[in-house]
Design a protein around this motif. Sequence first.
Motif, short mmCIF file in Angstrom:
data_model
loop_
_atom_site.label_atom_id
_atom_site.label_comp_id
_atom_site.label_asym_id
_atom_site.label_seq_id
_atom_site.Cartn_x
_atom_site.Cartn_y
_atom_site.Cartn_z
N ILE A 13 137.24 -19.83 120.42
CA ILE A 13 135.82 -19.30 119.78
C ILE A 13 135.11 -20.49 120.31
O ILE A 13 133.94 -20.18 120.65
N ILE A 14 135.27 -21.58 120.05
CA ILE A 14 134.33 -22.77 120.21
C ILE A 14 133.96 -22.90 121.53
O ILE A 14 133.01 -23.15 122.29
N LEU A 15 135.12 -22.76 122.46
CA LEU A 15 134.88 -22.90 124.15
C LEU A 15 133.86 -21.62 124.39
O LEU A 15 133.04 -21.98 125.34
N ALA A 16 134.40 -20.50 123.79
CA ALA A 16 133.44 -19.40 124.42
C ALA A 16 131.75 -19.45 123.75
O ALA A 16 130.99 -19.28 124.57
N TRP A 268 115.79 -21.07 107.09
CA TRP A 268 116.91 -20.26 107.17
C TRP A 268 118.30 -20.58 108.25
O TRP A 268 119.39 -20.11 107.77
N VAL A 269 117.72 -21.17 109.13
CA VAL A 269 118.76 -21.44 110.33
C VAL A 269 119.92 -22.18 109.60
O VAL A 269 121.13 -21.96 109.79
N GLY A 270 119.74 -23.27 108.47
CA GLY A 270 120.65 -24.04 108.07
C GLY A 270 121.59 -23.41 107.20
O GLY A 270 122.81 -23.62 106.63
N LEU A 271 121.03 -22.37 106.54
CA LEU A 271 121.90 -21.21 105.81
C LEU A 271 122.54 -20.48 106.59
O LEU A 271 123.85 -20.12 106.20
N VAL A 272 122.00 -19.71 107.26
CA VAL A 272 122.43 -18.45 107.83
C VAL A 272 123.68 -18.77 108.91
O VAL A 272 124.50 -18.34 108.74
N ILE A 273 123.31 -19.94 109.77
CA ILE A 273 124.23 -20.01 110.93
C ILE A 273 125.53 -20.67 110.24
O ILE A 273 126.69 -20.07 110.80
N PRO A 274 125.68 -21.56 109.38
CA PRO A 274 127.08 -22.08 108.73
C PRO A 274 127.62 -21.12 108.34
O PRO A 274 128.85 -20.74 108.54
N HIS A 275 127.04 -20.08 107.65
CA HIS A 275 127.91 -18.78 107.02
C HIS A 275 128.31 -18.04 108.04
O HIS A 275 129.66 -17.34 107.76
N LEU A 276 127.50 -17.61 109.06
CA LEU A 276 128.19 -16.64 110.05
C LEU A 276 129.15 -17.51 110.85
O LEU A 276 130.29 -16.92 111.20
N THR A 277 129.18 -18.74 110.99
CA THR A 277 130.10 -19.47 111.67
C THR A 277 131.55 -19.57 110.89
O THR A 277 132.68 -19.36 111.22
N ARG A 278 131.41 -19.46 109.48
CA ARG A 278 132.38 -19.56 108.59
C ARG A 278 133.25 -18.35 108.97
O ARG A 278 134.50 -18.31 108.68
N ARG A 279 132.62 -17.23 109.18
CA ARG A 279 133.22 -15.78 109.27
C ARG A 279 133.92 -15.79 110.57
O ARG A 279 134.92 -15.44 110.62
N ASN A 284 137.38 -24.45 107.58
CA ASN A 284 137.85 -25.74 108.00
C ASN A 284 136.90 -26.40 108.91
O ASN A 284 136.55 -26.09 109.95
N TYR A 285 136.12 -27.77 108.28
CA TYR A 285 135.04 -28.19 109.11
C TYR A 285 135.79 -28.95 110.42
O TYR A 285 134.73 -29.17 111.36
N ARG A 286 136.75 -29.19 110.58
CA ARG A 286 137.27 -29.45 111.90
C ARG A 286 136.83 -28.64 113.14
O ARG A 286 136.62 -28.98 113.94
N HIS A 287 136.88 -27.29 112.73
CA HIS A 287 136.59 -26.33 113.56
C HIS A 287 135.31 -25.72 113.55
O HIS A 287 134.21 -25.50 114.30
N LEU A 288 134.74 -25.90 111.93
CA LEU A 288 133.45 -25.30 111.74
C LEU A 288 132.33 -26.02 112.00
O LEU A 288 131.29 -25.43 112.66
N MET A 289 132.39 -27.36 112.14
CA MET A 289 131.21 -28.35 112.65
C MET A 289 131.03 -28.37 113.87
O MET A 289 129.71 -27.72 114.07
N PRO A 290 131.76 -28.23 114.80
CA PRO A 290 131.54 -27.93 116.24
C PRO A 290 131.12 -26.71 116.55
O PRO A 290 129.82 -26.31 117.27
N ALA A 291 131.67 -25.83 115.81
CA ALA A 291 131.21 -24.07 116.14
C ALA A 291 130.09 -23.79 115.58
O ALA A 291 128.99 -23.26 116.20
#
Lengths: 340, 260
Positions: A13-16, A268-279, A284-291
Amino acid sequence: MRKLSLAGKNAIIILALGIVLVVAVVVSFNLGRYPITPRELGGILLSKVFPIEKFWTDTMATVLFNIRLPRILLACLVGCCLSAAGASYQGIFQNPMASPDILGASAGAAFGAAFAILNYASQTMITVSAFFFSLVTVALVYLVSRKAKGSKVLGLILSGIMVSSLFTAGTSYIKLVADPSDRLPMITYWLIGSLAGATKKDVLFAAVPMAVGLVPLFLLRWRVNVLTFGDDEARTIGINATRIRLIVVICATLVTAASVSVSGMIGWVGLVIPHLTRRLVGNNYRHLMPATMLFGALFLLLIDNVSRNLLTLEIPIGILTAFIGAPFFIYLITREAGSR
Amino acid sequence: MSVTVNDLSFSYKERRVLADVSFTARTGELLAVLGPNGVGKSTLFQCILGLLPYTEGEILLDGLDAKKLDIKETARRVAYIPQSHAPAFNFSVFDIILMGTSAQISDVNVPKKRQLELAEQSMERLGITHLKERGYLQISGGERQLVLIARALAQDARILVMDEPTSNLDYGNQLRILSQIKLLAREGYTVVLSTHSPDQAFMFADRVLALQGGRVVRHGRPFEVITDALIKDLYNVEVEIQSLYGGKARMCLPKSVIDT
């Protein structure tokens, strides 16, 4: 076929996301009054290093380097910073509702920047002032929310609203006393949030504090996982919670302030994007942070393309992100509690 | 691995919570700390875990002064297992267990192959490999407690400190969790746990430490220490201690139940 592990799936997913971002950047050059095709883009860029016969106009090269490139870069950088800051705040405050806007970081930065503009400060001083007040608001909101009784999530949001409104009132006062022919339009335009004025200088200027903040946020991402369990538990696992939290708050606030000082208030970017990425990749921040960094950059780039191409008159990007963010926020607070 | 506490005293401002507490928990021993609410059990544990700065007395972890160990060195010796809780984010079970290995890597690193293996092993050890990719918030209280124990095993510390590990669990899970903990003690872990149930101490503890008013009132084998007088002193309840199966097991029966 062997079932992919979670980590393997997330890596893909991160690569994509990375590939889509690169494609989006190339396509973005093609959008606007002077479209630059991928072939021309490649030619102009490579001609800087290799001797290539010129098949493009001088105007194109000027547009590319002075208008389109700074703007595209800035959209990506600001998107990346705001969502990385949001994800980091959520982790260290153990609160899925934390974000630069909710925590007052944006309102504080806005006040600091407006104050600096009022006093005819230089670009550097605007960022410094934005950073300082941003940090003050985050500290205030956090301290107030810790004293608040009842639900932690609610306490953080309420104290964020309160402290933000205090600084917004301060900003209003600055607008009232600002010179209406000169300072006031600058402050107002800047508060709406826009990337329209992006210059090479802006990008170079903001890139330094952004890099200084983003690198530690990326490196410390595994630690942020453990901090979500609270200080005592993190400490017994072997993590100096106080120190890591302080570093992460400072870095997240630094990148927020750097973003706000060049692009104004983009909410809003700081709230919406992390939540969509969590989905997408889980918590796990190991993948969440770069994604979330890639996704944020991609999101703001796409929105900015809409902002500058939809109508002949540009729609400030801050207005567009609010149109997307506010309904999403309603969705977040209404959905079932268990899947937080 | 042993825990030795010598003359430990601790006060919150004026209020004295622990006074001259001394005891030793040896390798392979399961020590149950008994005492009413607010007696200082949690404070004692927080001191052992290095979370509270005590000024009087000393704590030795495997003979080393706990005060001289930094956060990571402490974490490599003693692990904390909290009551099963609900964190803000729904991590996968494997992620949570892997977090236990954090003291083994530098601050700017992510877990490597060795840490992944440790996490796998501790999952297998507790028989929860099937939960690996489940969300922590989606599993039951008993399963969460096993996950937290697995996290402590992945931490690779030989001393396990547990604050009422069974308090949120149903009867079956209480027994299963305690049996697991007992097995760990037999494998050489040193376990210090607090409990509200003298019966649990009878069933599982090697030694009992009874606290009242921040002081140690009794310390020793469960059969010797837990008497009707002690229960009366700790909890203000009249009980009769029954010996069952020719003295192999003991239980507390409240007199109020027997008399009516």
